[in-house]
Design a protein around this motif. Structure first.
Motif, PDB file in Angstrom:
ATOM      1  N   ALA A  33       0.712  -1.458  -0.063  1.00  0.00           N
ATOM      2  CA  ALA A  33       0.032   0.037   0.036  1.00  0.00           C
ATOM      3  C   ALA A  33       0.880   1.284  -0.032  1.00  0.00           C
ATOM      4  N   HIS A  34       2.163   1.177  -0.120  1.00  0.00           N
ATOM      5  CA  HIS A  34       3.077   2.342  -0.415  1.00  0.00           C
ATOM      6  C   HIS A  34       2.570   3.025  -1.459  1.00  0.00           C
ATOM      7  N   HIS A  35       2.107   2.287  -2.527  1.00  0.00           N
ATOM      8  CA  HIS A  35       1.568   2.807  -3.880  1.00  0.00           C
ATOM      9  C   HIS A  35       0.378   3.627  -3.514  1.00  0.00           C
ATOM     10  N   MET A  36      -0.318   3.743  -2.408  1.00  0.00           N
ATOM     11  CA  MET A  36      -1.759   4.063  -2.297  1.00  0.00           C
ATOM     12  C   MET A  36      -1.740   5.056  -0.983  1.00  0.00           C
ATOM     13  N   PHE A  37      -0.545   5.779  -0.591  1.00  0.00           N
ATOM     14  CA  PHE A  37      -0.637   6.443   0.367  1.00  0.00           C
ATOM     15  C   PHE A  37      -1.727   7.710   0.234  1.00  0.00           C
ATOM     16  N   VAL A  38      -1.936   8.183  -0.996  1.00  0.00           N
ATOM     17  CA  VAL A  38      -2.959   9.515  -1.039  1.00  0.00           C
ATOM     18  C   VAL A  38      -4.319   8.915  -1.605  1.00  0.00           C
ATOM     19  N   SER A  39      -4.372   7.644  -1.761  1.00  0.00           N
ATOM     20  CA  SER A  39      -5.464   6.970  -2.360  1.00  0.00           C
ATOM     21  C   SER A  39      -6.842   7.195  -1.540  1.00  0.00           C
ATOM     22  N   GLY A  40      -6.926   7.488  -0.368  1.00  0.00           N
ATOM     23  CA  GLY A  40      -8.063   7.611   0.217  1.00  0.00           C
ATOM     24  C   GLY A  40      -8.174   6.349   1.201  1.00  0.00           C
ATOM     25  N   MET A  41      -7.177   5.376   1.218  1.00  0.00           N
ATOM     26  CA  MET A  41      -7.441   4.575   2.373  1.00  0.00           C
ATOM     27  C   MET A  41      -7.350   4.742   3.764  1.00  0.00           C
ATOM     28  N   ASN A  42      -7.398   4.242   4.542  1.00  0.00           N
ATOM     29  CA  ASN A  42      -7.252   4.508   6.022  1.00  0.00           C
ATOM     30  C   ASN A  42      -6.020   5.466   6.011  1.00  0.00           C
ATOM     31  N   PRO A  43      -6.068   6.641   6.727  1.00  0.00           N
ATOM     32  CA  PRO A  43      -4.611   7.111   6.745  1.00  0.00           C
ATOM     33  C   PRO A  43      -3.738   6.528   7.766  1.00  0.00           C
ATOM     34  N   TYR A  44      -4.162   5.762   8.823  1.00  0.00           N
ATOM     35  CA  TYR A  44      -3.263   5.145   9.829  1.00  0.00           C
ATOM     36  C   TYR A  44      -2.553   4.179   8.908  1.00  0.00           C
ATOM     37  N   PHE A  45      -2.774   3.506   8.087  1.00  0.00           N
ATOM     38  CA  PHE A  45      -2.021   2.520   7.147  1.00  0.00           C
ATOM     39  C   PHE A  45      -0.904   3.234   6.781  1.00  0.00           C
ATOM     40  N   GLY A  46      -0.630   4.389   6.778  1.00  0.00           N
ATOM     41  CA  GLY A  46       0.587   5.034   6.303  1.00  0.00           C
ATOM     42  C   GLY A  46       1.803   4.797   7.115  1.00  0.00           C
ATOM     43  N   PHE A  47       1.461   4.552   8.483  1.00  0.00           N
ATOM     44  CA  PHE A  47       2.546   4.424   9.276  1.00  0.00           C
ATOM     45  C   PHE A  47       3.196   3.162   8.897  1.00  0.00           C
ATOM     46  N   TRP A  48       2.479   2.111   9.125  1.00  0.00           N
ATOM     47  CA  TRP A  48       2.694   0.798   8.643  1.00  0.00           C
ATOM     48  C   TRP A  48       3.527   0.529   7.537  1.00  0.00           C
TER      49      TRP A  48
END
Ligand code: HEM
Ligand SMILES: [Cu+2]
Ligand SMILES: [Cu+2]
Lengths: 574, 265
Positions: free
Chosen positions: A319-334
């Motif tokens: 999901a590092h390809h999806m940092f600004v995709s609108g997925m749950n923003p907390y995923f970004g940390f992991w």
């Protein structure tokens, strides 16, 4: 080992007819060459498409036959061809097929018939892919990422009806072919290694291909599943990925789907896919560097562990390809943490390449030059990945030309350099003749310098904010005129680099036809494929006796040895 | 010969990259929002990776120059050095921590908008942007994607809160120095709200609401671009952002017709 014994005494039934020998052959070497030639031919289609895109970007408005629609179609076909139908096919199907049995000392793949089938099914997938140019509406222009809703909703993007369906079909067929190949490669490595060839005595080329095959077996199913649902959304109006939408004033009767779900499925495949491409290339480059530097690979064990670590971590970073995709923003940390952790095994590989070369005796022939080129382009490609992996730094750069520069250098150019290096390196073995070294070097210099000139400036364009997948930048006032000049420059270099690839084609064809006869082991290499009884190796590879392995593959420049290399088949005592 | 040439090319590459970066010709556009911290992150990352880039390429250049095959030269035999390997891993890990640590803090700020922000809704569709401001009640009225069949922005015109909302299709007006939360919706396919000078970026996804926040810190006019491929005219899906003083902004907003005036029940 009754199995191995029966293999040793087995007569090799060489097929005699032209068809069974060269066309429907079950010989891994013939299949490898079929894969390689087919992939290179599609690759040239992909290269040609990149010319068309560059013509538009460098000289907007000058070429009337390029319009916003077919620009996106060229772009999508180009990306898909390069990643899947060229790089994946040539590295696993081409190099995997050629090298695995020869390097581990067996007569063929575990399942030769499946192997043949794998090639022919790949060919079908290529035909389906290219057929998209001839269906109503043309190929899909949704980008190689195929994101819904635009990829499947009628009129939402070019080729949203037949183009996308054909592409999904082609990918599904490719997955079938890749699965047959992958099962074969994994089984062969695990079951058919010759006596003495322990896992930790395998050349890194085999390690790279082996692990990449496992990745392919685990990652392709996600693409398959995503593709099937996408196909249903396209053909039957289902709503796996389509929520309530209104396209160009039309309320469509869809409800309940989620576009982001597809992105997860796609990248669950897509990120391992870049490692499917780069791990074999890394393996090949490791072997090339060691052989032509006449030095053992530095930290062999660390190299194997890093390959495995990259592969394993590669499955939890998608999901590092999806940092600004609108997925749950907390995923970004992991996903940021996992992503930058991958930098460590990747860096280990780079350090170990440099340490392999350190105090070596570098023979700078064509394969070595490409291997060195790989190291350099992998450095810049990998380092720029740290911008994109570090979630907050990705926010301004995402979907700009910075990304285009990054993935072209790290996955496109680096992998291609690994492939070129490998092709030049094993050509004498596969064909039995030499190519022109002078032409090979010329090919390297134009391609190496050209690739930097094409892709390095794109980092700057990305910092300026230039979005990717844009047909034209006219009318955006904030972009300074320097962009225009830069794009003209990049286009001219891209045309030159593209044309230089004809040198490569000519060199190989001329070499195969008229080249000087090659010696059995022109590079004085240690690995098994150079110790075959004849060159090119016969059907069954080894004549009456399978080789027996006594040492690891990197005994170069041993202090007291009479020669600067000791083949793996030489026993300890000699 | 090849070794010397390759060494020269690698050194030129390093010099070229450093000069190009220092010249600033290809650098970020002037910052116009509060996200200086993002710029700092880019600079930190550039320094760390830049050092690695320069060092590694120069080492490679030195190697191909120094160890190119010559008569009488023999390669040394060494294949392992655990201490060296461990130290290199530690240095790498350190570099990564220097980048990632502060990066995650800034990211945390990025996903936690302040309380007092002005909420504006941005709607993307093929291929234009629309903007909706809360009226005097400070609240945005209800929307539903099913209502796109009734009006262009999918707004529920029976909702009392919606009556004083203001919808414009033209430039996005923003007040200076006030935190803004952009709520993103899409009518059809994926789009992405991107103003290079603000640094912030976020996709608009049909069927859901995504958000991002920033504080404009410079008056002026900026380009709003679409950064997610959305079909044929993706490259033309543009609008303008006008950042003006709060008074000017208020005056402008008052002059706009409300939903009650423009959209028929
Ligand atoms: C001289 C060689 C090449 C040139 C000039 C070139 C040029 C381009 C251009 C102009 C684009 C479209 C950029 C945009 O509008 O956003 C593009 C996209 C792409 N290229 Fe290449 N390319 C080359 C080689 C490769 C190779 C070897 C690969 C293999 C990985 C590759 C993979 C891709 C991918 C995956 C895309 C993205 C497509 C998309 O956005 O959907 N390219 N390339
Ligand atoms: Cu990835
Ligand atoms: Cu767009």
């Amino acid at each position: 080992m009754p199995h191995a014994a029966s293999h040793t005494t087995e007569e090799h039934h060489e097929p005699t007819g032209f068809w069974s020998r060269y066309i429907f052959s079950q010989d891994h070497k013939v299949i490898a060459i079929q894969y390689t030639i087919t992939a290179l031919v599609v690759g040239f289609v992909g290269l040609f498409l990149s010319w068309l895109m560059r013509l538009q970007l460098g000289f907007p408005g000058e070429f009337n036959f390029i319009n916003p629609n077919n620009y996106l179609q060229f772009m999508t076909q180009h990306g898909m061809i390069m990643v899947v139908y060229l790089l994946t096919a040539i590295l696993l199907g081409g190099f995997g097929n050629y090298l695995i049995p020869l390097m581990i000392g067996t007569r063929d793949m575990a399942f030769p018939f499946l192997n043949m089938l794998s090639y022919w099914i790949y060919l079908v997938s290529v035909i389906l892919l290219l057929a998209a140019f001839f269906v109503p509406g043309g190929p899909t222009g949704a980008g190689w990422t195929l994101y819904p809703p635009q990829s499947v909703l009628p009129n939402a993007s070019p080729g949203a009806d037949w183009g996308i369906r054909l592409l999904i079909l082609s990918l599904a067929v490719f997955v079938a072919s890749g699965t047959m190949g992958g099962l074969n490669y994994v089984t062969t490595v695990l079951q058919l290694r010759t006596r003495g060839m322990t896992l930790m005595r395998m050349p890194l080329s085999v390690w790279g291909i082996f692990i990449a095959s496992i990745l392919a077996l685990l990652a392709f199913p996600a693409l398959f599943v995503g593709g099937v649902m996408l196909l249903l959304d396209s053909l039957f109006g289902t709503s796996f990925f389509i929520p309530v939408v209104n396209v160009l004033g039309q309320q469509l009767g869809r409800e309940g789907g989620n576009p982001i779900l597809f992105q997860h499925l796609f990248w669950y495949f897509g990120h391992p896919e870049v490692y499917i491409v780069i791990l074999p290339a890394m393996g090949i480059v490791s072997d090339l560097l060691s052989t032509h530097a006449r030095k053992p690979i530095f930290g062999y064990k660390a190299m194997v562990i890093s390959i495995a670590a990259i592969a394993a971590i590669g499955f939890i970073v998608w999901a590092h390809h999806m940092f600004v995709s609108g997925m749950n923003p907390y995923f970004g940390f992991w996903f940021a943490i996992a992503t930058v952790i991958i930098a460590i095994p990747s860096a280990v590989k780079t350090y170990n390449w440099l340490l392999t070369l350190w105090k070596g005796n570098l023979h700078l022939n064509t394969p070595m030059l490409f291997a060195l080129g790989f190291v350099s382009t992998f450095i810049i490609g990998g380092l720029t990945g740290l911008f994109l992996g570090n979630v907050i730094a990705d926010v301004p750069l995402h979907d700009t030309y910075f990304v285009t520069g990054h993935f072209h250098l790290v996955m496109g150019v680096s992998a291609i350099f690994g492939i070129f290096g490998g092709l030049y390196h094993w050509f004498p073995k596969a064909v039995g003749r030499m190519y022109s070294e002078a032409l090979g070097k010329l090919h390297f210099w134009v391609t190496f310098v050209g690739s930097y000139l094409i892709f390095f400036p794109m980092f700057g364009e990305g910092f300026l904010g230039l979005p990717r997948r844009y047909f034209s930048f006219k009318g955006i006032e904030s972009f300074s005129p320097i962009i225009h000049d830069l794009n003209v420059f990049i286009t001219i270099v891209a045309l030159a680099v593209g044309a230089a690839q004809l040198l490569f084609v000519f060199n190989l064809i001329w070499g195969a036809w008229k080249g000087r006869k090659a010696e059995a082991n022109p590079w004085r290499a240690t690995t098994l494929e150079w110790q075959t009884p004849t060159t090119p190796p016969p059907h069954g590879n080894w004549g009456a006796q399978l080789p027996v392995v006594h040492r690891w593959p990197y005994d170069y420049s041993l202090p007291d040895a009479p020669q600067d290399y000791i083949p793996q088949t030489t026993s300890q005592r000699s | 010969m090849q070794g010397i040439l390759l060494a020269i090319v690698l050194v030129l590459l390093v010099i070229g990259a450093v000069v190009l970066t220092m010249s600033g010709a290809l650098w970020l556009p002037t910052l116009a929002s509060n996200w200086g911290a993002i710029d700092n992150m880019l600079v930190i990352t550039l320094i760390v990776t830049g050092i690695a880039f320069v060092v590694l390429n120069l080492i490679l250049a030195y190697i191909v120059f120094r160890y190119r095959a010559r008569d009488g030269q023999k390669a040394a035999f060494f294949a392992e050095n655990h201490r060296l390997e461990r130290n290199l891993i530690l240095v790498t890990a350190l570099g990564i921590i220097v980048m990632l640590g502060p990066g995650l803090f800034v990211y945390s700020e990025f996903i936690h908008p302040p309380q007092n922000a002005l909420v504006i809704e941005v709607l993307g569709q093929q291929w234009r942007w629309s903007f909706r401001y809360p009226g005097t009640d400070g609240k945005l009225g209800r929307t539903d994607p099913k209502l796109f069949a009734q009006n262009a922005v999918g707004i529920d015109i029976t909702d009392p809160v919606a009556q004083d909302d203001v919808v414009v299709h033209g430039p996005l007006h923003l007040p200076l120095n006030r935190p803004i939360i952009i709520k993103l919706r899409s009518k059809d396919v994926l789009h992405s709200f991107y103003v290079p000078e603000f640094r912030a970026k976020m996709d608009a996804v049909p069927g859901m609401v995504t958000r991002l926040w920033f504080t404009p810190t410079k008056t002026g006019t900026f380009d709003l671009l679409c950064a997610e491929l959305c079909g044929t005219a993706h490259f033309q899906m543009r609008s303008k952002v006008i950042v003006e003083s709060p008074e000017e902004f208020e005056r402008w907003l008052q002059a706009q017709p409300t939903v009650a005036q423009t959209i028929k029940k």
